[in-house]
Design a protein around this motif. Structure first.
Motif, PDB file in Angstrom:
ATOM      1  N   ALA A  44      -5.351 -13.347   7.722  1.00 46.47           N
ATOM      2  CA  ALA A  44      -5.430 -11.969   7.242  1.00 46.47           C
ATOM      3  C   ALA A  44      -4.213 -11.175   7.695  1.00 46.47           C
ATOM      4  CB  ALA A  44      -6.717 -11.316   7.744  1.00 46.47           C
ATOM      5  N   PHE A  45      -3.800 -11.365   8.954  1.00 45.52           N
ATOM      6  CA  PHE A  45      -2.624 -10.674   9.461  1.00 45.52           C
ATOM      7  C   PHE A  45      -1.381 -11.060   8.662  1.00 45.52           C
ATOM      8  CE2 PHE A  45       1.075 -10.567  12.324  1.00 45.52           C
ATOM      9  CZ  PHE A  45       1.130  -9.208  12.551  1.00 45.52           C
ATOM     10  N   GLY A  46      -1.221 -12.360   8.415  1.00 46.17           N
ATOM     11  CA  GLY A  46      -0.069 -12.840   7.644  1.00 46.17           C
ATOM     12  C   GLY A  46      -0.087 -12.265   6.232  1.00 46.17           C
ATOM     13  N   SER A  47      -1.278 -12.197   5.643  1.00 48.18           N
ATOM     14  CA  SER A  47      -1.416 -11.641   4.303  1.00 48.18           C
ATOM     15  C   SER A  47      -1.041 -10.166   4.295  1.00 48.18           C
ATOM     16  CB  SER A  47      -2.850 -11.832   3.827  1.00 48.18           C
ATOM     17  OG  SER A  47      -3.029 -11.236   2.570  1.00 48.18           O
ATOM     18  N   LYS A  48      -1.514  -9.421   5.301  1.00 48.23           N
ATOM     19  CA  LYS A  48      -1.196  -7.996   5.381  1.00 48.23           C
ATOM     20  C   LYS A  48       0.289  -7.774   5.643  1.00 48.23           C
ATOM     21  CE  LYS A  48      -5.805  -6.581   6.760  1.00 48.23           C
ATOM     22  NZ  LYS A  48      -6.643  -6.100   7.830  1.00 48.23           N
ATOM     23  N   LEU A  49       0.869  -8.626   6.461  1.00 49.80           N
ATOM     24  CA  LEU A  49       2.297  -8.539   6.732  1.00 49.80           C
ATOM     25  C   LEU A  49       3.091  -8.770   5.445  1.00 49.80           C
ATOM     26  CD1 LEU A  49       4.327  -8.143   9.043  1.00 49.80           C
ATOM     27  CD2 LEU A  49       4.331 -10.619   9.355  1.00 49.80           C
ATOM     28  N   TYR A  50       2.677  -9.765   4.672  1.00 50.86           N
ATOM     29  CA  TYR A  50       3.340 -10.067   3.403  1.00 50.86           C
ATOM     30  C   TYR A  50       3.175  -8.885   2.437  1.00 50.86           C
ATOM     31  CZ  TYR A  50       4.503 -12.369  -0.972  1.00 50.86           C
ATOM     32  OH  TYR A  50       5.064 -12.689  -2.182  1.00 50.86           O
ATOM     33  N   LEU A  51       1.968  -8.329   2.368  1.00 53.66           N
ATOM     34  CA  LEU A  51       1.714  -7.187   1.498  1.00 53.66           C
ATOM     35  C   LEU A  51       2.582  -6.002   1.921  1.00 53.66           C
ATOM     36  CD1 LEU A  51       0.095  -5.886  -0.781  1.00 53.66           C
ATOM     37  CD2 LEU A  51      -1.637  -5.264   0.915  1.00 53.66           C
ATOM     38  N   SER A  52       2.706  -5.792   3.215  1.00 55.58           N
ATOM     39  CA  SER A  52       3.551  -4.711   3.725  1.00 55.58           C
ATOM     40  C   SER A  52       5.002  -4.909   3.280  1.00 55.58           C
ATOM     41  CB  SER A  52       3.460  -4.667   5.247  1.00 55.58           C
ATOM     42  OG  SER A  52       4.392  -3.760   5.767  1.00 55.58           O
ATOM     43  N   ASP A  53       5.498  -6.124   3.379  1.00 55.29           N
ATOM     44  CA  ASP A  53       6.864  -6.428   2.945  1.00 55.29           C
ATOM     45  C   ASP A  53       7.028  -6.169   1.451  1.00 55.29           C
ATOM     46  OD1 ASP A  53       7.544  -7.128   5.503  1.00 55.29           O
ATOM     47  OD2 ASP A  53       7.435  -9.297   5.177  1.00 55.29           O
ATOM     48  N   VAL A  54       6.016  -6.574   0.682  1.00 52.62           N
ATOM     49  CA  VAL A  54       6.059  -6.377  -0.771  1.00 52.62           C
ATOM     50  C   VAL A  54       6.078  -4.884  -1.097  1.00 52.62           C
ATOM     51  CG1 VAL A  54       4.733  -6.663  -2.913  1.00 52.62           C
ATOM     52  CG2 VAL A  54       5.023  -8.594  -1.361  1.00 52.62           C
ATOM     53  N   MET A  55       5.247  -4.110  -0.390  1.00 49.67           N
ATOM     54  CA  MET A  55       5.194  -2.668  -0.631  1.00 49.67           C
ATOM     55  C   MET A  55       6.532  -2.000  -0.286  1.00 49.67           C
ATOM     56  SD  MET A  55       2.253  -2.031  -1.900  1.00 49.67           S
ATOM     57  CE  MET A  55       1.907  -0.312  -1.670  1.00 49.67           C
ATOM     58  N   LYS A  56       7.138  -2.414   0.816  1.00 52.16           N
ATOM     59  CA  LYS A  56       8.440  -1.862   1.193  1.00 52.16           C
ATOM     60  C   LYS A  56       9.489  -2.192   0.136  1.00 52.16           C
ATOM     61  CE  LYS A  56       7.871  -1.752   6.201  1.00 52.16           C
ATOM     62  NZ  LYS A  56       8.283  -2.336   7.472  1.00 52.16           N
ATOM     63  N   GLU A  57       9.454  -3.416  -0.350  1.00 48.38           N
ATOM     64  CA  GLU A  57      10.399  -3.841  -1.387  1.00 48.38           C
ATOM     65  C   GLU A  57      10.192  -3.015  -2.655  1.00 48.38           C
ATOM     66  OE1 GLU A  57      13.521  -5.805  -3.151  1.00 48.38           O
ATOM     67  OE2 GLU A  57      12.908  -5.942  -1.056  1.00 48.38           O
ATOM     68  N   ARG A  58       8.937  -2.773  -3.012  1.00 48.64           N
ATOM     69  CA  ARG A  58       8.629  -1.979  -4.208  1.00 48.64           C
ATOM     70  C   ARG A  58       9.120  -0.539  -4.035  1.00 48.64           C
ATOM     71  NH1 ARG A  58       8.776  -1.481  -9.247  1.00 48.64           N
ATOM     72  NH2 ARG A  58       7.193  -0.138 -10.156  1.00 48.64           N
ATOM     73  N   GLU A  59       8.911   0.030  -2.862  1.00 49.61           N
ATOM     74  CA  GLU A  59       9.396   1.383  -2.600  1.00 49.61           C
ATOM     75  C   GLU A  59      10.918   1.447  -2.741  1.00 49.61           C
ATOM     76  OE1 GLU A  59       8.059   2.775   1.208  1.00 49.61           O
ATOM     77  OE2 GLU A  59       5.944   2.517   0.676  1.00 49.61           O
ATOM     78  N   LEU A  60      11.586   0.435  -2.228  1.00 48.74           N
ATOM     79  CA  LEU A  60      13.042   0.371  -2.328  1.00 48.74           C
ATOM     80  C   LEU A  60      13.466   0.271  -3.791  1.00 48.74           C
ATOM     81  CD1 LEU A  60      15.710   0.221  -0.759  1.00 48.74           C
ATOM     82  CD2 LEU A  60      15.442  -2.250  -0.703  1.00 48.74           C
ATOM     83  N   GLN A  61      12.747  -0.568  -4.561  1.00 49.30           N
ATOM     84  CA  GLN A  61      13.068  -0.702  -5.984  1.00 49.30           C
ATOM     85  C   GLN A  61      12.884   0.630  -6.715  1.00 49.30           C
ATOM     86  OE1 GLN A  61      10.462  -3.843  -7.256  1.00 49.30           O
ATOM     87  NE2 GLN A  61      11.854  -5.472  -6.611  1.00 49.30           N
ATOM     88  N   LEU A  62      11.792   1.328  -6.407  1.00 46.79           N
ATOM     89  CA  LEU A  62      11.542   2.617  -7.049  1.00 46.79           C
ATOM     90  C   LEU A  62      12.611   3.638  -6.669  1.00 46.79           C
ATOM     91  CD1 LEU A  62       7.660   2.908  -6.718  1.00 46.79           C
ATOM     92  CD2 LEU A  62       8.980   2.493  -8.793  1.00 46.79           C
ATOM     93  N   GLU A  63      13.034   3.617  -5.423  1.00 47.07           N
ATOM     94  CA  GLU A  63      14.080   4.517  -4.964  1.00 47.07           C
ATOM     95  C   GLU A  63      15.387   4.234  -5.711  1.00 47.07           C
ATOM     96  OE1 GLU A  63      16.379   5.250  -0.790  1.00 47.07           O
ATOM     97  OE2 GLU A  63      14.207   4.930  -0.683  1.00 47.07           O
ATOM     98  N   ILE A  64      15.726   2.961  -5.837  1.00 47.06           N
ATOM     99  CA  ILE A  64      16.946   2.571  -6.557  1.00 47.06           C
ATOM    100  C   ILE A  64      16.844   2.992  -8.021  1.00 47.06           C
ATOM    101  CG2 ILE A  64      18.270   0.590  -7.388  1.00 47.06           C
ATOM    102  CD1 ILE A  64      17.657  -0.762  -4.663  1.00 47.06           C
ATOM    103  N   LYS A  65      15.678   2.769  -8.624  1.00 40.21           N
ATOM    104  CA  LYS A  65      15.477   3.150 -10.018  1.00 40.21           C
ATOM    105  C   LYS A  65      15.641   4.661 -10.180  1.00 40.21           C
ATOM    106  CE  LYS A  65      12.191   2.764 -13.819  1.00 40.21           C
ATOM    107  NZ  LYS A  65      10.857   2.322 -14.231  1.00 40.21           N
ATOM    108  N   GLY A  66      15.100   5.430  -9.230  1.00 36.88           N
ATOM    109  CA  GLY A  66      15.252   6.883  -9.273  1.00 36.88           C
ATOM    110  C   GLY A  66      16.708   7.298  -9.183  1.00 36.88           C
TER     111      GLY A  66
END
Length: 143
Positions: A44-66
């Motif tokens: 579960a921790f590994g899954s949450k860590l992976y999800l956190s990384d994915v969310m950070k990457e998505r935020e970065l993508q949205l920022e770049i798109k903006g």
């Protein structure tokens, strides 16, 4: 000689035993690590860590798109302003050419009017002169 061989064998046996013990310890450690990693909490921790990384990457993508959208809008605005300025300058140039053409036409019209007036004055003067000469001739004939 036998004692020496026995001692060498004993030393080798101890080294072999130590090596085997170290290998067993590594194998046990590896097994414990695998067991730990397979527990639900760690998964579960590994899954949450992976999800956190994915969310950070998505935020970065949205920022770049903006940022890209912001830059595109800025470029479009600049292009629009330059186009409007070019049209404005073109309109000014056209107005200037139209005014120059109007001035030339007015000048040509004035020249023609002046020439016509000149011609009329000369024509009238010529007719008066002819009439005067005719009257002089008539007076001479009558006299």
């Amino acid at each position: 000689k036998i004692d020496e061989e026995e001692k060498v064998r004993q030393v080798m046996d101890r080294e072999e035993a130590a090596f085997q013990a170290a290998e067993r310890k590594k194998a046990i450690q590896r097994a414990n690590t695998l067991l730990y990693e397979n527990t639900e909490r760690v998964k579960a921790f590994g899954s949450k860590l992976y999800l956190s990384d994915v969310m950070k990457e998505r935020e970065l993508q949205l920022e770049i798109k903006g940022e890209i959208n912001h830059r595109k809008k800025a470029e479009e605005k600049l292009w629009h302003e330059r186009t409007i300025e070019a049209v404005r300058l073109g309109d000014i140039e056209e107005d200037k050419k139209r005014e120059e053409a109007r001035q030339r036409a007015m000048h040509a019209k004035q020249v023609q009017l002046d020439q016509l007036e000149d011609f009329r004055v000369r024509y009238v003067a010529g007719k008066r002169e002819e009439r005067r000469e005719g009257e002089l001739i008539k007076q001479r004939v009558e006299a």
